[in-house]
Structure formats: C-alpha cells, structure tokens
Design an enzyme around this catalytic site. Structure first.
Site, PDB file in Angstrom:
ATOM      1  N   LYS A 103      -9.845   1.500  -1.641  1.00 34.14           N
ATOM      2  CA  LYS A 103     -10.015   1.098  -0.489  1.00 34.14           C
ATOM      3  C   LYS A 103     -11.428   1.253   0.375  1.00 34.14           C
ATOM      4  O   LYS A 103     -11.582   2.540   0.363  1.00 34.14           O
ATOM      5  CB  LYS A 103      -8.859   1.252   0.397  1.00 34.14           C
ATOM      6  CG  LYS A 103      -8.677   0.481   2.056  1.00 34.14           C
ATOM      7  CD  LYS A 103      -7.394   1.227   2.556  1.00 34.14           C
ATOM      8  CE  LYS A 103      -7.297   0.383   3.866  1.00 34.14           C
ATOM      9  NZ  LYS A 103      -5.959   0.592   4.569  1.00 34.14           N
ATOM     10  N   GLU A 123       0.865  -1.162   0.024  1.00 35.09           N
ATOM     11  CA  GLU A 123      -0.019   0.011  -0.023  1.00 35.09           C
ATOM     12  C   GLU A 123       0.857   1.095   0.135  1.00 35.09           C
ATOM     13  O   GLU A 123       2.120   1.393   0.861  1.00 35.09           O
ATOM     14  CB  GLU A 123      -0.957  -0.102   1.385  1.00 35.09           C
ATOM     15  CG  GLU A 123      -1.743   0.968   1.578  1.00 35.09           C
ATOM     16  CD  GLU A 123      -2.572   0.948   2.884  1.00 35.09           C
ATOM     17  OE1 GLU A 123      -2.059  -0.054   3.891  1.00 35.09           O
ATOM     18  OE2 GLU A 123      -3.467   1.269   3.380  1.00 35.09           O
ATOM     19  N   CYS A 140      -4.808  -3.749   2.481  1.00 34.60           N
ATOM     20  CA  CYS A 140      -4.532  -3.875   3.945  1.00 34.60           C
ATOM     21  C   CYS A 140      -5.898  -4.019   4.787  1.00 34.60           C
ATOM     22  O   CYS A 140      -6.232  -5.227   4.755  1.00 34.60           O
ATOM     23  CB  CYS A 140      -4.031  -2.528   4.234  1.00 34.60           C
ATOM     24  SG  CYS A 140      -3.065  -3.039   5.797  1.00 34.60           S
ATOM     25  N   VAL A 185       0.112  -2.656  10.514  1.00 37.27           N
ATOM     26  CA  VAL A 185       0.869  -2.195  11.709  1.00 37.27           C
ATOM     27  C   VAL A 185       0.170  -3.353  13.064  1.00 37.27           C
ATOM     28  O   VAL A 185       0.951  -3.354  13.773  1.00 37.27           O
ATOM     29  CB  VAL A 185       0.661  -0.737  12.219  1.00 37.27           C
ATOM     30  CG1 VAL A 185       1.493  -0.091  11.524  1.00 37.27           C
ATOM     31  CG2 VAL A 185      -0.829  -0.380  12.014  1.00 37.27           C
TER      32      VAL A 185
HETATM   33  C1  ACM Z   1      -3.893  -0.422   7.126  1.00 29.73           C
HETATM   34  O1  ACM Z   1      -5.057  -0.696   6.636  1.00 29.73           O
HETATM   35  N1  ACM Z   1      -2.920   0.037   6.640  1.00 29.73           N
HETATM   36  C2  ACM Z   1      -3.580  -1.075   8.262  1.00 29.73           C
END
Ligand code: ACM
Length: 271
Positions: free
Chosen positions: A109, A38, A142, A169
C-alpha cells in the site's frame, strides 16, 4: 468472466477462523476473480507494534498467502486479498494476488491511512498490473483510491480490472469509484468489510460495507449492503476496458496531455 467480492466481518487476530470463513463462503461459488478485504485474516485495528509483529507474515511463504494459493489452485480462481506483510525488519500493508498458476505477486500500500502510519512502512512496489488468463489485474488498497494517481497509474499500466481490498471507514469511496472507473475506463472490484473494531480507548472504527463492482462506463453493477455479509459477483468482459474511446472524437488516453500538466502553474508566473 465472473468477478466478485466477499464482504464480511473478520474477527481480530483469528486468522484460522477468518480463512475458514472465506473458504466456506466461496465453496460453491461460480467465480473467476475473488477480491477479499484489506487485512481480511487478521482484522484491522492494531494497537501496538508488537501486535503487528506477531500477526504479520512473510510473502509468499507465510501461512495466509499459502492458504490463498491453495484455495486458488483448488478452485482454479484468482484471489486478491490484503494482509500485513513482514519483510526483513519492516511491515507493509500489502495485498497478494494468487491464481491457478500459484502465487503471482504482491503490492504494498502506497498511501497509508490514519494510524496505519504508526505501524507500517509506506509501500515501495509502485502500482502493479499482472497479465493473467482472465485479463490484466491491477491492485490498489483502500485509501489509495483517494489519490487519483493510483487508479490512473494502474490504468496506464494496462489494468483491465482494479482489485481493491479495503477496510473503509469514511463514507466517500463507494460513490467515488464510479468516477475512478469512468475517467480510466476500467473495471473495479472494491471488497470492503463490515462491523466494528473498538480495540483502542475512544477510537472505535465502524466499517461501511457497500463493497461494489463498477464498470468502465461508471455503472455500479452490484453493491453490497452496509452491514451485511455478502458474496456478490458480476459477469464482466475485461477486454471492454481496453477501449478508451468515449465517442468518435475522444479517446480518454490518447487525449491526455501530460506536457500541459507539467507546464501548469500560477497565472502570474512568467513562462
Ligand atoms: C483505509 O485505508 N483502510 C481507510
């Protein structure tokens, strides 16, 4: 075909350097589908809307997408990679898919994580799957993994492989993707990053690495270390993801019962 990821530590704001790094990492690689993290060219921790506006790009006619398209054409490979997208007066956390045929498409996203919500608009594309010469490729980004509906929507739309650019993370994803793959009988390539970004007072982010490729039977085919740069690949047969049978009696898609899911509720409700 060979699917792979490049896990590295992008330098914040240094697009040229990061793109160069990717080019050099894959120069001699034998790979058909490359997944990058990402925000691979910009870094992750934005601290203002102005900064996002400065680094975000239009798609497909922006510098990063054009660089990825050029690399795809040059090497004859498919690439899925994350970038901040500017579209009219909005910013999206997006991922593009490029291939030997050029720019293929963009996914925005759906589920924004943490302070992304300050700077980005939740995606409006829905989950997308593209038919390519190497198989049907779906994309999620992510934190989307945390919502089982994301991988399910991709699998129901025919994805053989989920390309999953990430900047993880929290610790949960690497051990959870085998379940996402198992329940949907698909492959997934999670490309995470490593390193730390500490651009906001008191809010350092440490990225957990552990990029991985998982098979439809929930096996981790390869997994990168948590703190080392890594280009890793695995030979996969995307068509294996089209067989949803678990045993002679159960087909994981045929046996779904959406009419029962819709009918669910508290036991003390009258039907
Ligand atoms: C994330 O969606 N970058 C944890």
């Amino acid at each position: 075909m060979k699917a792979g990821f490049y896990q590295f530590s992008p330098a914040f704001g240094e697009k040229e350097e990061n793109i160069r790094k990717v080019r050099s990492a894959v120069k001699d690689a034998d790979i058909d589908l490359l997944v990058l993290p990402e925000f691979f060219a910009t870094g992750y921790q934005f601290i203002s809307g102005e900064e996002v506006a400065e680094l975000a790009e239009p798609v497909p006619h922006g510098h990063t997408t054009e660089a990825l398209t050029a690399l795809s054409l040059e090497k004859g490979i498919y690439i899925a990679a994350g970038l901040p997208e500017r579209h009219r007066d909005r910013f999206y956390n997006s991922a593009v898919l490029t291939g030997p045929e050029g720019f293929i498409g963009v996914y925005r996203k759906t589920h924004l994580f943490f302070e992304e919500t300050l700077y980005f608009t939740p995606g409006d594309t829905g989950f997308r799957v593209w038919d390519t010469k190497i198989g049907n490729i779906g994309v999620m980004i992510c934190f989307d993994w945390f919502f089982p509906e994301a991988a399910r929507a991709l699998a129901l739309s025919g994805a053989d492989v989920i390309a999953h650019p990430a900047n993880l993370v929290l610790p949960y994803c690497p051990d959870s993707m085998p379940v996402r793959c198992l329940e949907n009988r698909v492959f997934a390539v999670t490309a995470n990053r490593i390193g730390e970004e500490s651009r906001k007072e008191g809010k350092p982010l440490r990225f957990i690495g552990k990029s991985e490729i998982v098979s439809p039977d929930g096996r981790i085919l390869v997994r990168a270390p948590e703190d080392e740069e890594a280009l890793m690949t695995a030979e996969i047969d995307p068509k294996a993801a089209r067989d949803k049978r678990l045993n002679p009696f159960n087909d994981m898609f045929r046996d779904r019962r959406p009419e029962m899911y819709g009918k669910s509720g508290r036991g003390n409700q009258r039907s």
